[in-house]
Design a protein around this motif. Sequence first.
Motif, PDB file in Angstrom:
ATOM      1  N   LEU A   1      -7.574   4.989   1.852  1.00  0.00           N
ATOM      2  CA  LEU A   1      -8.004   5.623   0.611  1.00  0.00           C
ATOM      3  C   LEU A   1      -9.448   6.071   0.760  1.00  0.00           C
ATOM      4  O   LEU A   1     -10.258   5.387   1.392  1.00  0.00           O
TER       5      LEU A   1
ATOM      6  N   ASN B   1      -7.619   6.272 -10.146  1.00  0.00           N
ATOM      7  CA  ASN B   1      -7.261   4.855 -10.128  1.00  0.00           C
ATOM      8  C   ASN B   1      -8.476   4.044  -9.707  1.00  0.00           C
ATOM      9  O   ASN B   1      -9.395   4.566  -9.087  1.00  0.00           O
TER      10      ASN B   1
ATOM     11  N   THR C   1       2.720   1.926  -3.377  1.00  0.00           N
ATOM     12  CA  THR C   1       1.907   2.199  -4.568  1.00  0.00           C
ATOM     13  C   THR C   1       1.676   3.692  -4.684  1.00  0.00           C
ATOM     14  O   THR C   1       1.364   4.363  -3.709  1.00  0.00           O
TER      15      THR C   1
ATOM     16  N   TYR D   1       0.836  -1.204   0.000  1.00  0.00           N
ATOM     17  CA  TYR D   1       0.000   0.000   0.000  1.00  0.00           C
ATOM     18  C   TYR D   1       0.874   1.259   0.000  1.00  0.00           C
ATOM     19  O   TYR D   1       0.642   2.179  -0.785  1.00  0.00           O
TER      20      TYR D   1
ATOM     21  N   VAL E   1      -9.573   0.393  -7.682  1.00  0.00           N
ATOM     22  CA  VAL E   1      -9.095  -0.682  -6.816  1.00  0.00           C
ATOM     23  C   VAL E   1     -10.180  -1.738  -6.683  1.00  0.00           C
ATOM     24  O   VAL E   1     -11.368  -1.448  -6.787  1.00  0.00           O
TER      25      VAL E   1
ATOM     26  N   ASP F   1      -4.560   2.035 -13.429  1.00  0.00           N
ATOM     27  CA  ASP F   1      -3.700   3.132 -12.999  1.00  0.00           C
ATOM     28  C   ASP F   1      -4.019   4.420 -13.752  1.00  0.00           C
ATOM     29  O   ASP F   1      -3.216   5.321 -13.840  1.00  0.00           O
TER      30      ASP F   1
ATOM     31  N   VAL G   1     -10.679   5.658  -6.832  1.00  0.00           N
ATOM     32  CA  VAL G   1      -9.929   6.333  -5.778  1.00  0.00           C
ATOM     33  C   VAL G   1     -10.152   7.830  -5.933  1.00  0.00           C
ATOM     34  O   VAL G   1      -9.942   8.396  -7.007  1.00  0.00           O
TER      35      VAL G   1
ATOM     36  N   TRP H   1      -0.683   6.097  -5.461  1.00  0.00           N
ATOM     37  CA  TRP H   1      -2.123   6.252  -5.630  1.00  0.00           C
ATOM     38  C   TRP H   1      -2.431   7.616  -6.209  1.00  0.00           C
ATOM     39  O   TRP H   1      -1.918   8.623  -5.760  1.00  0.00           O
TER      40      TRP H   1
ATOM     41  N   ARG I   1      -4.821  -2.862  -7.096  1.00  0.00           N
ATOM     42  CA  ARG I   1      -5.194  -1.759  -7.984  1.00  0.00           C
ATOM     43  C   ARG I   1      -5.440  -2.351  -9.359  1.00  0.00           C
ATOM     44  O   ARG I   1      -4.591  -3.042  -9.905  1.00  0.00           O
TER      45      ARG I   1
ATOM     46  N   GLN J   1      -5.899   9.891  -1.438  1.00  0.00           N
ATOM     47  CA  GLN J   1      -5.128   9.027  -0.545  1.00  0.00           C
ATOM     48  C   GLN J   1      -4.747   9.795   0.703  1.00  0.00           C
ATOM     49  O   GLN J   1      -4.329  10.948   0.635  1.00  0.00           O
TER      50      GLN J   1
END
Length: 74
Positions: free
Chosen positions: A35, A15, A9, A6, A17, A59, A27, A11, A56, A30
């Motif tokens: 999140l 994105n 990554t 986590y 998930v 991206d 998302v 974020w 995820r 963050q």
Amino acid sequence: MTERDYQNTDWQHGNKVRLTNGKEYFVMRQKKRYLLLLSEEYMAYFVADHRIIDCRTSDYVGHTNPKNLQKSEV
């Protein structure tokens, strides 16, 4: 997802998930330990930490406006 995964990554807003329940969410933002995700079904925000995030799946980076995600009624 492990806490290490986590934290490693990158974020970004937009994105997607997959959570351990099998559903995918966008998302929005963050924070250090969680999140902020958007539920399209309920048009509501909720938080998720690394323990319920599976992976995820996208991206894509871009603005996700909840109003644009609502299904138009015909």
